[in-house]
Design a protein around this motif. Structure first.
Motif, PDB file in Angstrom:
ATOM      1  N   VAL A 180      14.500  -1.868 -12.247  1.00  0.00           N
ATOM      2  CA  VAL A 180      13.318  -2.441 -11.573  1.00  0.00           C
ATOM      3  C   VAL A 180      12.396  -3.083 -12.606  1.00  0.00           C
ATOM      4  CG1 VAL A 180      11.195  -1.843 -10.322  1.00  0.00           C
ATOM      5  CG2 VAL A 180      13.395  -0.958  -9.529  1.00  0.00           C
ATOM      6  N   GLN A 181      12.207  -2.408 -13.743  1.00  0.00           N
ATOM      7  CA  GLN A 181      11.335  -2.959 -14.792  1.00  0.00           C
ATOM      8  C   GLN A 181      11.927  -4.241 -15.372  1.00  0.00           C
ATOM      9  OE1 GLN A 181       8.231  -2.317 -16.202  1.00  0.00           O
ATOM     10  NE2 GLN A 181       7.903  -0.916 -14.504  1.00  0.00           N
ATOM     11  N   ARG A 183      13.942  -6.381 -13.950  1.00  0.00           N
ATOM     12  CA  ARG A 183      13.813  -7.476 -12.973  1.00  0.00           C
ATOM     13  C   ARG A 183      12.358  -7.922 -12.860  1.00  0.00           C
ATOM     14  NH1 ARG A 183      17.599  -4.649  -9.702  1.00  0.00           N
ATOM     15  NH2 ARG A 183      15.899  -3.849  -8.445  1.00  0.00           N
ATOM     16  N   ALA A 184      11.432  -6.941 -12.881  1.00  0.00           N
ATOM     17  CA  ALA A 184      10.010  -7.289 -12.733  1.00  0.00           C
ATOM     18  C   ALA A 184       9.532  -8.114 -13.927  1.00  0.00           C
ATOM     19  CB  ALA A 184       9.164  -6.030 -12.572  1.00  0.00           C
ATOM     20  N   HIS A 185       9.984  -7.773 -15.128  1.00  0.00           N
ATOM     21  CA  HIS A 185       9.550  -8.537 -16.292  1.00  0.00           C
ATOM     22  C   HIS A 185      10.086  -9.960 -16.266  1.00  0.00           C
ATOM     23  CE1 HIS A 185       7.935  -4.775 -18.027  1.00  0.00           C
ATOM     24  NE2 HIS A 185       7.043  -5.635 -18.478  1.00  0.00           N
ATOM     25  N   LYS A 187      10.698 -11.550 -13.526  1.00  0.00           N
ATOM     26  CA  LYS A 187       9.922 -12.174 -12.455  1.00  0.00           C
ATOM     27  C   LYS A 187       8.526 -12.571 -12.946  1.00  0.00           C
ATOM     28  CE  LYS A 187       9.327 -13.338  -8.183  1.00  0.00           C
ATOM     29  NZ  LYS A 187      10.207 -14.243  -7.424  1.00  0.00           N
ATOM     30  N   LEU A 188       7.945 -11.738 -13.808  1.00  0.00           N
ATOM     31  CA  LEU A 188       6.607 -12.041 -14.321  1.00  0.00           C
ATOM     32  C   LEU A 188       6.591 -13.392 -15.023  1.00  0.00           C
ATOM     33  CD1 LEU A 188       5.081  -8.737 -15.811  1.00  0.00           C
ATOM     34  CD2 LEU A 188       4.387  -9.986 -13.754  1.00  0.00           C
ATOM     35  N   LEU A 191       6.393 -15.926 -12.440  1.00  0.00           N
ATOM     36  CA  LEU A 191       5.067 -15.954 -11.792  1.00  0.00           C
ATOM     37  C   LEU A 191       4.012 -16.575 -12.699  1.00  0.00           C
ATOM     38  CD1 LEU A 191       4.981 -12.425 -10.035  1.00  0.00           C
ATOM     39  CD2 LEU A 191       5.463 -14.637  -8.982  1.00  0.00           C
ATOM     40  N   TYR A 192       4.054 -16.229 -13.995  1.00  0.00           N
ATOM     41  CA  TYR A 192       3.074 -16.788 -14.941  1.00  0.00           C
ATOM     42  C   TYR A 192       3.200 -18.313 -14.974  1.00  0.00           C
ATOM     43  CZ  TYR A 192       2.473 -12.065 -16.943  1.00  0.00           C
ATOM     44  OH  TYR A 192       2.209 -10.758 -17.138  1.00  0.00           O
ATOM     45  N   ARG A 194       3.893 -20.215 -12.684  1.00  0.00           N
ATOM     46  CA  ARG A 194       3.321 -20.811 -11.467  1.00  0.00           C
ATOM     47  C   ARG A 194       1.812 -20.761 -11.412  1.00  0.00           C
ATOM     48  NH1 ARG A 194       6.727 -17.677  -7.301  1.00  0.00           N
ATOM     49  NH2 ARG A 194       4.697 -17.262  -6.378  1.00  0.00           N
TER      50      ARG A 194
ATOM     51  N   LEU B 178      -1.273  -8.623 -12.929  1.00  0.00           N
ATOM     52  CA  LEU B 178       0.169  -8.546 -12.676  1.00  0.00           C
ATOM     53  C   LEU B 178       0.865  -7.618 -13.673  1.00  0.00           C
ATOM     54  CD1 LEU B 178       0.847 -12.297 -11.875  1.00  0.00           C
ATOM     55  CD2 LEU B 178       1.530 -10.382 -10.412  1.00  0.00           C
ATOM     56  N   GLU B 179       0.531  -7.842 -14.946  1.00  0.00           N
ATOM     57  CA  GLU B 179       1.144  -7.053 -16.018  1.00  0.00           C
ATOM     58  C   GLU B 179       0.795  -5.559 -15.861  1.00  0.00           C
ATOM     59  OE1 GLU B 179      -0.051  -8.818 -19.821  1.00  0.00           O
ATOM     60  OE2 GLU B 179      -0.750  -6.819 -20.396  1.00  0.00           O
ATOM     61  N   VAL B 182       2.832  -3.981 -12.987  1.00  0.00           N
ATOM     62  CA  VAL B 182       4.246  -3.826 -13.372  1.00  0.00           C
ATOM     63  C   VAL B 182       4.396  -2.665 -14.353  1.00  0.00           C
ATOM     64  CG1 VAL B 182       6.149  -4.907 -14.656  1.00  0.00           C
ATOM     65  CG2 VAL B 182       4.987  -6.169 -12.836  1.00  0.00           C
ATOM     66  N   LEU B 236       1.005 -12.375  -5.018  1.00  0.00           N
ATOM     67  CA  LEU B 236       1.739 -12.339  -6.293  1.00  0.00           C
ATOM     68  C   LEU B 236       2.239 -10.928  -6.607  1.00  0.00           C
ATOM     69  CD1 LEU B 236      -0.672 -14.575  -8.406  1.00  0.00           C
ATOM     70  CD2 LEU B 236       1.751 -15.093  -7.974  1.00  0.00           C
ATOM     71  N   GLU B 239       5.358  -9.860  -5.117  1.00  0.00           N
ATOM     72  CA  GLU B 239       6.584 -10.536  -5.575  1.00  0.00           C
ATOM     73  C   GLU B 239       7.193  -9.837  -6.784  1.00  0.00           C
ATOM     74  OE1 GLU B 239       7.092 -14.787  -5.767  1.00  0.00           O
ATOM     75  OE2 GLU B 239       5.142 -15.062  -4.781  1.00  0.00           O
ATOM     76  N   THR B 240       6.509  -8.839  -7.332  1.00  0.00           N
ATOM     77  CA  THR B 240       7.016  -8.226  -8.568  1.00  0.00           C
ATOM     78  C   THR B 240       8.235  -7.347  -8.337  1.00  0.00           C
ATOM     79  OG1 THR B 240       5.522  -6.353  -8.313  1.00  0.00           O
ATOM     80  CG2 THR B 240       4.736  -8.179  -9.685  1.00  0.00           C
ATOM     81  N   GLY B 241       8.435  -6.883  -7.093  1.00  0.00           N
ATOM     82  CA  GLY B 241       9.613  -6.075  -6.789  1.00  0.00           C
ATOM     83  C   GLY B 241       9.528  -4.626  -7.236  1.00  0.00           C
ATOM     84  N   ILE B 242       8.372  -4.165  -7.673  1.00  0.00           N
ATOM     85  CA  ILE B 242       8.230  -2.757  -8.090  1.00  0.00           C
ATOM     86  C   ILE B 242       8.543  -1.823  -6.911  1.00  0.00           C
ATOM     87  CG2 ILE B 242       6.555  -0.994  -8.851  1.00  0.00           C
ATOM     88  CD1 ILE B 242       7.473  -2.881 -11.097  1.00  0.00           C
ATOM     89  N   GLY B 248      11.830   0.003  -6.437  1.00  0.00           N
ATOM     90  CA  GLY B 248      12.260  -1.354  -6.095  1.00  0.00           C
ATOM     91  C   GLY B 248      12.039  -1.625  -4.628  1.00  0.00           C
TER      92      GLY B 248
END
Ligand code: SF4
Lengths: 195, 298
Positions: A180-181, A183-185, A187-188, A191-192, A194, B178-179, B182, B236, B239-242, B248
């Protein structure tokens, strides 16, 4: 994703080895409540736990209880605490005591993956904060050791249909938290771009 | 006057004692609705499992008259004091403290308060500077509103501050939020309310972030620019998927609330204060004559 019912303490290693990250688990039998200070006493102060932990399921908790008499307690509200603080005990719990499952909330960081693989252990994620439900699944507090650490004692609970739990880290090197981490990183970054 | 003040102090204490326990057991309707919405939106297997369990847990707490979550938190209050309310804030504070202690002993509730260096328990959820009260003073009014927000440690530990520079702009603010969410992953029991405080000073930004999590879910900042930031961050973050409990999924946050203050031309502080899914909250209005009107939705 499979659904498993397991009875603890386990005697057959296959019970843990068959679990895969993402599977659902419901637990019967006996589980052991443990927290920061309990494990600091075992590992940092070198005091042997007065309970057999072989094949055990450990729950990260500090229960709200009512005292009934010497060594006897009644449940009031039992929930689960954040596991990450206690990750460093994973290796010795598996290697020295044969613990097979650790249950808590919020997950373990990646340093738990290797000890869990090496010693055939799994991290089972509970729904944090769902203590009202969890309390109904704990039938009885059967034993308590180290009462002076209240509420961070060593507890033995008898449970029925304890769960649902999700396998967060399995004994084969898979971790949902790692995935999950990662994939999230990724994704970040997207996102940044955008923003 | 003296008698009136004594009676009022007793009313405020009663209100605090009631609010603390009530907040822990019976979560507000807007939060219940947000959790059910989240359940409908979530598509991942583990995320649905988590949200189904949360919703079931809220029902079990109702039926069993038990606490929704075991962590009774630190008691945080928001007090709106009318200019003409006849009890001085010094006495209001005493009443809030005494009510917190009484509820803890009478229920009984787990006491979490410790000295920050010795780690020894300091009393029934009270201690030096505990409980914590946010004050607001209202001109031309004679009432008192008290809101109790028990704040759990799992989510409070996920608090973050960054002194962005003006050149980082709003983009820097968004990146930091966001950071932070996450990095927090599953630890603050997501999905919850992400409180964001911007502007002011370092300490005030965090104060505002805490006020942001006290609002009813989905309310919007009256400043349209800030409200727009809330909408953008909310989208936003999801969208991170956490996902629920960090396993998840689609629902990472139930809402994002932002509070702001004007700041120095050289400052751009941003603070994040996370509130877990168990976003407990209960309010009361106390009139001059000591009458208490409880309000779960405020
Ligand atoms: S973070 Fe919130 S829901 Fe989770 S255990 Fe703490 S108080 Fe309860």
């Amino acid at each position: 994703m499979a659904v498993h019912e397991l009875t603890f303490p386990i005697t057959d290693e296959q019970d843990i080895l068959k679990l895969r990250a993402g599977d659902e688990v419901v637990v019967q039998g006996h589980i052991v409540g443990i927290r920061d200070r309990t494990q600091i006493r075992i590992f940092d102060e070198g005091v042997e736990p007065p309970m057999d932990l072989r094949g055990a399921f450990l729950l990260h908790t500090a229960p709200n209880v009512r005292k009934l008499g010497p060594g006897r307690y009644e449940k009031v509200c039992i929930g689960t605490t954040t596991s990450a603080r206690m990750v460093r005990f994973t290796e010795p719990l598996g290697a020295r005591y044969g613990v097979r499952a650790i249950c808590g909330k919020g997950g373990f960081p990646d340093e738990a993956i290797e000890p869990m693989r090496a010693h055939g252990m799994a991290y089972l994620a509970i729904v944090g904060g769902a203590a009202a439900l969890e309390t109904t699944q704990i039938e009885e507090i059967e034993e308590v050791a180290w009462e002076e650490l209240m509420p961070e004692c060593l507890w033995k609970f008898r449970v029925k249909d304890f769960g649902p739990l999700t396998v967060g880290i399995d004994a084969h090197g898979n971790s949902l938290y790692h995935d999950v981490q990662a994939r999230a990183h990724a994704k970040l970054e997207e996102l940044y771009a955008r923003l | 006057m003296q008698q009136l003040a004594t009676d009022l102090q007793a009313s405020v204490e009663d209100a605090a004692a009631h609010l603390y326990v009530w907040a822990l057991k019976d979560i507000p309707q807007d939060l219940r609705d947000a959790l059910v919405d989240a359940q409908a939106r979530e598509t991942s297997v583990s995320g649905r499992r988590v949200l189904d369990t949360i919703v079931r847990n809220v029902d079990v707490a109702d039926d069993a008259h038990n606490l929704v979550c075991q962590d009774t938190g630190i008691a945080v209050y928001h007090a709106r004091v009318g200019e003409h309310f006849p009890l001085h804030p010094a006495r209001i504070y005493e009443a809030l403290r005494d009510g917190t202690a009484r509820a803890t002993l009478e229920h009984p509730l787990r006491s979490n308060a410790v000295h920050t260096i010795t780690r020894e328990n300091t009393g029934p959820n009270i201690g030096y500077r505990l409980p914590i009260v946010h004050w607001e003073f209202v001109a031309d009014w004679d009432g008192l509103d008290v809101k109790c927000v028990p704040k759990g440690s799992g989510s409070e530990n996920m608090s973050f501050l960054k002194m962005c520079v003006p050149a980082d702009g709003v983009r820097g603010i968004k990146q930091f939020v966001l950071e932070s969410v996450v990095d927090a992953g599953g630890k603050p029991c997501p999905p919850g309310i992400v409180g964001v405080g911007i502007g002011g000073s370092a300490d005030y930004a965090m104060h505002l972030a805490k006020e942001a999590i006290m609002r009813p879910i989905g309310t919007r900042n009256p400043d349209p620019l800030v409200a727009q930031l809330e909408d953008e961050l909310f989208a936003l973050l999801n969208e991170t998927g956490i996902g629920p409990m960090g396993l998840g999924g689609d629902v990472t946050v139930l809402q994002c609330h932002v509070e702001h203050a004007d700041t120095h031309m050289t400052l751009n502080p941003v603070a994040v204060n996370y509130q877990c899914w168990a976003a407990r909250r209960a309010s009361a209005h106390i009139s001059v004559d000591g009458t208490i009107d409880y309000d779960r939705e405020a």
